[in-house]
Design a protein around this motif. Structure first.
Motif, short mmCIF file in Angstrom:
data_model
loop_
_atom_site.label_atom_id
_atom_site.label_comp_id
_atom_site.label_asym_id
_atom_site.label_seq_id
_atom_site.Cartn_x
_atom_site.Cartn_y
_atom_site.Cartn_z
N LEU A 43 0.84 -1.21 0.00
CA LEU A 43 0.00 0.00 0.00
C LEU A 43 0.87 1.26 0.00
CD1 LEU A 43 -2.78 -1.18 2.47
CD2 LEU A 43 -3.13 -0.53 0.06
N HIS A 44 2.00 1.20 0.67
CA HIS A 44 2.93 2.32 0.67
C HIS A 44 3.53 2.51 -0.73
CE1 HIS A 44 7.05 4.02 1.14
NE2 HIS A 44 6.34 4.93 1.75
N ARG A 45 3.97 1.43 -1.36
CA ARG A 45 4.55 1.52 -2.70
C ARG A 45 3.54 2.01 -3.73
NH1 ARG A 45 5.40 -2.80 -4.92
NH2 ARG A 45 5.00 -4.37 -3.36
N ALA A 74 1.55 6.62 3.64
CA ALA A 74 2.84 7.26 3.89
C ALA A 74 3.41 6.61 5.15
CB ALA A 74 2.65 8.76 4.10
N ARG A 75 4.70 6.77 5.37
CA ARG A 75 5.28 6.17 6.57
C ARG A 75 6.50 6.95 7.02
NH1 ARG A 75 7.71 0.60 3.94
NH2 ARG A 75 9.51 1.55 2.93
N TYR A 93 2.59 4.09 9.84
CA TYR A 93 1.89 4.32 8.57
C TYR A 93 0.62 5.15 8.79
CZ TYR A 93 4.61 0.41 6.60
OH TYR A 93 5.61 -0.41 6.16
N TRP A 94 0.25 5.91 7.75
CA TRP A 94 -1.02 6.62 7.75
C TRP A 94 -1.47 6.79 6.30
CZ3 TRP A 94 3.67 8.69 8.76
CH2 TRP A 94 4.12 9.72 7.93
N PRO A 95 -2.79 6.91 6.08
CA PRO A 95 -3.31 7.05 4.71
C PRO A 95 -2.91 8.38 4.09
CG PRO A 95 -5.05 6.45 6.26
CD PRO A 95 -3.86 6.80 7.07
#
Length: 125
Positions: free
Chosen positions: A50-52, A57-58, A67-69
């Motif tokens: 999901l980050h990629r 974001a992280r 992590y957060w959206p």
């Protein structure tokens, strides 16, 4: 159309429900393992995916990441709707079929949103 896989959707839903709180893989894993048979590495790799993809974001927090959206649930829904208009054939017909199926309350909300956008566009010109 680009949506989420099953586990991605579960993770995003939990992250969106946290009201801007950054979360570690361990925190989400501890919640999920109480409800389903799942491996820590599965949660970790899904969050990394999901980050990629740009959905999360992280930041480094010690040896872990928090992590957060990157978008709200509503922004994501709007993106899906916009994509559907682009791939669903004639956008005027897609919109017509959509509006025919929404409730009276949803119709009132759509009408109010259209008025707000029209006002903003008029003020910007």
């Amino acid at each position: 159309m680009r949506g989420f896989g099953d586990l991605e959707a579960v993770l995003m839903d939990r992250l969106w429900n946290r009201d801007d709180d950054a979360t570690t893989v361990r925190e989400l894993f501890d919640e999920l393992v109480a409800e389903r048979d799942i491996a820590y590495t599965t949660v970790m790799s899904t969050m990394d995916n999901l980050h990629r993809k740009g959905w999360l974001a992280r930041d480094r927090a010690g040896r872990a990441y928090r992590y957060w959206p990157t978008v709200t649930r509503e922004e994501h829904s709007a993106q899906l709707m916009h994509e559907a208009l682009g791939v669903g054939g004639r956008s005027d017909l897609v919109l017509n079929f959509f509006v025919d199926r929404i409730s009276d309350d949803e119709f009132a909300g759509l009408r109010a949103a259209l008025r707000r956008v029209a006002t903003r566009r008029t003020e910007a010109s």
